[in-house]
Design a protein around this motif. Structure first.
Motif, mmCIF file in Angstrom:
data_model
loop_
_atom_site.group_PDB
_atom_site.id
_atom_site.type_symbol
_atom_site.label_atom_id
_atom_site.label_comp_id
_atom_site.label_asym_id
_atom_site.label_seq_id
_atom_site.Cartn_x
_atom_site.Cartn_y
_atom_site.Cartn_z
ATOM 1 N N ASP A 74 0.795 -1.225 0.000
ATOM 2 C CA ASP A 74 0.000 0.000 0.000
ATOM 3 C C ASP A 74 0.829 1.277 0.000
ATOM 4 O O ASP A 74 0.283 2.364 -0.160
ATOM 5 C CB ASP A 74 -0.948 0.023 1.203
ATOM 6 C CG ASP A 74 -2.125 -0.926 1.010
ATOM 7 O OD1 ASP A 74 -2.391 -1.327 -0.136
ATOM 8 O OD2 ASP A 74 -2.778 -1.268 2.016
ATOM 9 N N VAL A 75 2.135 1.172 0.195
ATOM 10 C CA VAL A 75 2.993 2.369 0.211
ATOM 11 C C VAL A 75 3.279 2.790 -1.228
ATOM 12 O O VAL A 75 3.795 1.994 -2.022
ATOM 13 C CB VAL A 75 4.308 2.091 0.976
ATOM 14 C CG1 VAL A 75 5.258 3.269 0.854
ATOM 15 C CG2 VAL A 75 4.009 1.787 2.441
ATOM 16 N N PRO A 76 2.935 4.028 -1.586
ATOM 17 C CA PRO A 76 3.209 4.505 -2.945
ATOM 18 C C PRO A 76 4.711 4.475 -3.244
ATOM 19 O O PRO A 76 5.527 4.858 -2.412
ATOM 20 C CB PRO A 76 2.698 5.955 -2.936
ATOM 21 C CG PRO A 76 1.724 6.013 -1.801
ATOM 22 C CD PRO A 76 2.222 5.024 -0.783
ATOM 23 N N GLY A 77 5.054 3.972 -4.416
ATOM 24 C CA GLY A 77 6.454 3.896 -4.822
ATOM 25 C C GLY A 77 7.051 2.510 -4.688
ATOM 26 O O GLY A 77 8.140 2.244 -5.196
ATOM 27 N N VAL A 78 6.345 1.605 -4.002
ATOM 28 C CA VAL A 78 6.832 0.233 -3.854
ATOM 29 C C VAL A 78 6.601 -0.507 -5.161
ATOM 30 O O VAL A 78 5.494 -0.553 -5.677
ATOM 31 C CB VAL A 78 6.122 -0.486 -2.682
ATOM 32 C CG1 VAL A 78 6.432 -1.970 -2.679
ATOM 33 C CG2 VAL A 78 6.538 0.146 -1.362
ATOM 34 N N PHE A 79 7.671 -1.098 -5.710
ATOM 35 C CA PHE A 79 7.611 -1.813 -6.977
ATOM 36 C C PHE A 79 7.222 -3.277 -6.782
ATOM 37 O O PHE A 79 6.501 -3.850 -7.586
ATOM 38 C CB PHE A 79 8.967 -1.716 -7.682
ATOM 39 C CG PHE A 79 9.013 -2.412 -8.998
ATOM 40 C CD1 PHE A 79 8.394 -1.865 -10.107
ATOM 41 C CD2 PHE A 79 9.672 -3.621 -9.148
ATOM 42 C CE1 PHE A 79 8.426 -2.514 -11.330
ATOM 43 C CE2 PHE A 79 9.712 -4.273 -10.358
ATOM 44 C CZ PHE A 79 9.092 -3.715 -11.457
ATOM 45 N N ASP A 80 7.710 -3.889 -5.696
ATOM 46 C CA ASP A 80 7.418 -5.287 -5.423
ATOM 47 C C ASP A 80 7.639 -5.549 -3.938
ATOM 48 O O ASP A 80 8.302 -4.774 -3.253
ATOM 49 C CB ASP A 80 8.330 -6.192 -6.254
ATOM 50 C CG ASP A 80 7.821 -7.624 -6.379
ATOM 51 O OD1 ASP A 80 6.715 -7.926 -5.859
ATOM 52 O OD2 ASP A 80 8.515 -8.443 -6.997
ATOM 53 N N VAL A 81 7.081 -6.651 -3.444
ATOM 54 C CA VAL A 81 7.246 -7.037 -2.042
ATOM 55 C C VAL A 81 7.672 -8.497 -1.991
ATOM 56 O O VAL A 81 7.020 -9.353 -2.586
ATOM 57 C CB VAL A 81 5.942 -6.840 -1.228
ATOM 58 C CG1 VAL A 81 6.108 -7.360 0.189
ATOM 59 C CG2 VAL A 81 5.531 -5.378 -1.227
ATOM 60 N N CYS A 82 8.762 -8.756 -1.287
ATOM 61 C CA CYS A 82 9.215 -10.118 -1.016
ATOM 62 C C CYS A 82 8.874 -10.402 0.447
ATOM 63 O O CYS A 82 9.537 -9.910 1.355
ATOM 64 C CB CYS A 82 10.714 -10.242 -1.264
ATOM 65 S SG CYS A 82 11.375 -11.839 -0.785
ATOM 66 N N ASN A 83 7.824 -11.178 0.660
ATOM 67 C CA ASN A 83 7.375 -11.468 2.012
ATOM 68 C C ASN A 83 8.043 -12.754 2.484
ATOM 69 O O ASN A 83 7.572 -13.857 2.233
ATOM 70 C CB ASN A 83 5.850 -11.593 2.051
ATOM 71 C CG ASN A 83 5.314 -11.605 3.453
ATOM 72 O OD1 ASN A 83 6.023 -11.896 4.403
ATOM 73 N ND2 ASN A 83 4.039 -11.297 3.596
ATOM 74 N N ALA A 84 9.177 -12.601 3.182
ATOM 75 C CA ALA A 84 9.940 -13.749 3.678
ATOM 76 C C ALA A 84 9.700 -13.970 5.170
ATOM 77 O O ALA A 84 10.539 -14.555 5.857
ATOM 78 C CB ALA A 84 11.427 -13.536 3.397
ATOM 79 N N LEU A 85 8.559 -13.505 5.667
ATOM 80 C CA LEU A 85 8.232 -13.694 7.082
ATOM 81 C C LEU A 85 7.943 -15.168 7.356
ATOM 82 O O LEU A 85 7.308 -15.843 6.544
ATOM 83 C CB LEU A 85 7.016 -12.847 7.462
ATOM 84 C CG LEU A 85 7.223 -11.342 7.412
ATOM 85 C CD1 LEU A 85 5.893 -10.617 7.561
ATOM 86 C CD2 LEU A 85 8.194 -10.909 8.501
ATOM 87 N N THR A 86 8.403 -15.647 8.493
ATOM 88 C CA THR A 86 8.133 -17.024 8.886
ATOM 89 C C THR A 86 7.137 -17.027 10.042
ATOM 90 O O THR A 86 6.981 -16.033 10.748
ATOM 91 C CB THR A 86 9.418 -17.766 9.299
ATOM 92 O OG1 THR A 86 10.034 -17.065 10.371
ATOM 93 C CG2 THR A 86 10.384 -17.869 8.143
ATOM 94 N N LEU A 87 6.494 -18.163 10.215
ATOM 95 C CA LEU A 87 5.509 -18.300 11.291
ATOM 96 C C LEU A 87 6.182 -18.855 12.530
ATOM 97 O O LEU A 87 6.955 -19.818 12.440
ATOM 98 C CB LEU A 87 4.373 -19.210 10.857
ATOM 99 C CG LEU A 87 3.598 -18.733 9.622
ATOM 100 C CD1 LEU A 87 2.541 -19.751 9.237
ATOM 101 C CD2 LEU A 87 2.991 -17.368 9.863
ATOM 102 N N ARG A 88 5.873 -18.284 13.664
ATOM 103 C CA ARG A 88 6.444 -18.700 14.936
ATOM 104 C C ARG A 88 6.109 -20.176 15.208
ATOM 105 O O ARG A 88 4.964 -20.584 15.127
ATOM 106 C CB ARG A 88 5.898 -17.830 16.068
ATOM 107 C CG ARG A 88 6.564 -18.051 17.391
ATOM 108 C CD ARG A 88 6.090 -17.076 18.448
ATOM 109 N NE ARG A 88 5.988 -15.691 18.004
ATOM 110 C CZ ARG A 88 7.019 -14.838 17.882
ATOM 111 N NH1 ARG A 88 8.230 -15.246 18.107
ATOM 112 N NH2 ARG A 88 6.814 -13.598 17.488
ATOM 113 N N GLY A 89 7.142 -20.965 15.463
ATOM 114 C CA GLY A 89 6.955 -22.362 15.834
ATOM 115 C C GLY A 89 6.651 -23.299 14.677
ATOM 116 O O GLY A 89 6.461 -24.480 14.882
#
Length: 95
Positions: A74-89
């Motif tokens: 949602d941030v203007p100017g962001v070209f792409d997002v790499c969501n490398a978040l992991t889930l706890r446990g």
């Protein structure tokens, strides 16, 4: 003909400091993540390279992981997002 660089002159892009625009985007994404009620208490790191947001860290559930990615998009100017978040446990999260 392109000259082949000597190893001691090897310049890698990751050695370059981030641009002012990347720093601005990282600050805006971090701010959005820190004020959203579902993501503010999670262990999320934000880096930006060439307008691509990279989210790393650990979150409690898949919904929080999804929300963090959506906030970054949602941030203007962001070209792409790499969501490398992991889930706890649970080890590595889905991509």
């Amino acid at each position: 003909m392109i000259p082949w660089p000597y190893p001691e002159h090897n310049h890698r892009p990751e050695d370059s400091p981030p641009s002012e625009e990347d720093l601005r985007l990282a600050a805006l994404v971090s701010q959005r993540i820190s004020i959203d009620w579902s993501t503010r208490r999670q262990q999320i790191s934000v880096t930006v390279q060439n307008a691509v947001v990279i989210l790393t860290g650990v979150v409690n559930d898949p919904d929080t992981r999804t929300t963090a990615g959506e906030l970054a998009w949602d941030v203007p100017g962001v070209f792409d997002v790499c969501n490398a978040l992991t889930l706890r446990g649970r080890g590595r999260g889905r991509r």
